[in-house]
Scaffold this active site. Structure first.
Site, PDB file in Angstrom:
ATOM      1  N   ASN A  41      50.140 -69.260  36.861  1.00 22.95           N
ATOM      2  CA  ASN A  41      48.606 -68.904  37.200  1.00 22.95           C
ATOM      3  C   ASN A  41      48.457 -67.768  38.070  1.00 22.95           C
ATOM      4  OD1 ASN A  41      50.196 -70.469  39.290  1.00 22.95           O
ATOM      5  ND2 ASN A  41      48.487 -71.153  40.110  1.00 22.95           N
ATOM      6  N   GLU A  43      45.818 -65.852  40.709  1.00 23.44           N
ATOM      7  CA  GLU A  43      44.460 -66.157  41.522  1.00 23.44           C
ATOM      8  C   GLU A  43      44.002 -64.774  41.916  1.00 23.44           C
ATOM      9  OE1 GLU A  43      45.492 -68.932  44.652  1.00 23.44           O
ATOM     10  OE2 GLU A  43      45.705 -70.606  43.067  1.00 23.44           O
ATOM     11  N   CYS A  52      44.520 -69.753  34.713  1.00 25.00           N
ATOM     12  CA  CYS A  52      45.343 -70.885  34.776  1.00 25.00           C
ATOM     13  C   CYS A  52      46.793 -70.264  33.997  1.00 25.00           C
ATOM     14  CB  CYS A  52      44.878 -71.891  34.023  1.00 25.00           C
ATOM     15  SG  CYS A  52      43.787 -72.827  34.969  1.00 25.00           S
ATOM     16  N   GLU A  54      48.309 -71.802  31.683  1.00 22.37           N
ATOM     17  CA  GLU A  54      48.297 -72.190  30.173  1.00 22.37           C
ATOM     18  C   GLU A  54      47.611 -71.141  29.494  1.00 22.37           C
ATOM     19  OE1 GLU A  54      47.464 -74.059  32.845  1.00 22.37           O
ATOM     20  OE2 GLU A  54      47.496 -76.309  32.388  1.00 22.37           O
ATOM     21  N   CYS A  83      43.907 -78.067  33.139  1.00 25.19           N
ATOM     22  CA  CYS A  83      42.113 -78.171  33.338  1.00 25.19           C
ATOM     23  C   CYS A  83      41.560 -78.592  32.153  1.00 25.19           C
ATOM     24  CB  CYS A  83      41.801 -77.286  34.263  1.00 25.19           C
ATOM     25  SG  CYS A  83      41.463 -75.677  33.454  1.00 25.19           S
ATOM     26  N   CYS A  86      41.418 -75.153  30.235  1.00 22.52           N
ATOM     27  CA  CYS A  86      42.223 -74.789  29.334  1.00 22.52           C
ATOM     28  C   CYS A  86      42.582 -75.894  28.172  1.00 22.52           C
ATOM     29  CB  CYS A  86      43.560 -74.722  30.342  1.00 22.52           C
ATOM     30  SG  CYS A  86      43.778 -73.460  31.268  1.00 22.52           S
TER      31      CYS A  86
HETATM   32  N1  THU Z   1      45.916 -74.084  37.519  1.00 22.08           N
HETATM   33  C1  THU Z   1      46.626 -73.873  36.435  1.00 22.08           C
HETATM   34  O1  THU Z   1      47.435 -72.807  36.191  1.00 22.08           O
HETATM   35  N2  THU Z   1      46.410 -74.672  35.378  1.00 22.08           N
HETATM   36  C2  THU Z   1      45.544 -75.925  35.319  1.00 22.08           C
HETATM   37  O2  THU Z   1      45.749 -76.454  34.310  1.00 22.08           O
HETATM   38  C3  THU Z   1      45.069 -76.287  36.696  1.00 22.08           C
HETATM   39  C4  THU Z   1      45.000 -75.273  37.406  1.00 22.08           C
HETATM   40  C5  THU Z   1      45.937 -73.392  38.642  1.00 22.08           C
HETATM   41  C6  THU Z   1      44.511 -72.452  39.092  1.00 22.08           C
HETATM   42  C7  THU Z   1      44.741 -72.273  40.278  1.00 22.08           C
HETATM   43  O3  THU Z   1      45.475 -71.326  40.699  1.00 22.08           O
HETATM   44  C8  THU Z   1      45.554 -73.462  41.006  1.00 22.08           C
HETATM   45  O4  THU Z   1      46.193 -73.972  39.867  1.00 22.08           O
HETATM   46  C9  THU Z   1      44.780 -74.441  41.846  1.00 22.08           C
HETATM   47  O5  THU Z   1      43.524 -75.012  40.930  1.00 22.08           O
END
Ligand code: THU
Length: 128
Positions: A41, A43, A52, A54, A83, A86
């Site tokens: 991930n 940010e 994300c 994925e 999520c 994704c």
């Molecule tokens: N996140 C992912 O990388 N994948 C997911 O399927 C759920 C959330 C990340 C996004 C963000 O950087 C952190 O997790 C918190 O939401």
């Protein structure tokens, strides 16, 4: 189960750029030819621009000509699942594939993109 794929997803957590949530996510996808590529991930200070793990893995796989994809693994500290956004992208790009849900040490369970997104919207609804 695919040990190399799972290990790659777990190791990709170390690459996460998550200064806001501190929730480190690693993902990895495997092509039919056995190639594996990871994602983490990433940010942004404008939170909604975050991508994300994925989707980073899947988009990297597209850019490296790894499609079609055979399986995806995702690793978090507590066995979090992909999520909703994704799930849609996994379904659109991969169809029904195995998804390995992992914590920071091992696979916890196997599911599938169809179980994670039942009754999905997809391109079949856009035709005709
Ligand atoms: N996140 C992912 O990388 N994948 C997911 O399927 C759920 C959330 C990340 C996004 C963000 O950087 C952190 O997790 C918190 O939401």
């Amino acid at each position: 189960m695919n040990t190399l794929l799972i290990q790659k997803a777990i190791s990709m957590r170390n690459k996460a750029h998550a200064p806001y949530s501190n929730y480190h996510v690693g993902a990895a996808v495997e092509s039919h030819s056995g190639k594996i590529i990871g994602g983490c991930n990433v940010e942004s200070s404008s939170y909604s621009l975050t991508c994300c793990a994925e989707r980073v893995a899947l988009f990297s796989a597209i850019s490296e000509d790894l499609f079609p994809i055979k399986a995806l693994a995702v690793s978090t500290e507590n066995g979090g699942t992909p999520c909703g956004a994704c799930r849609q992208v996994i379904w659109d790009l991969c169809g029904d594939i195995p998804i390995y849900i992992c914590d920071n040490q091992k696979m916890l369970r196997e599911t599938s993109s169809k179980s994670l997104l039942p009754d999905a919207f997809d391109q079949s609804l856009l035709k005709g």
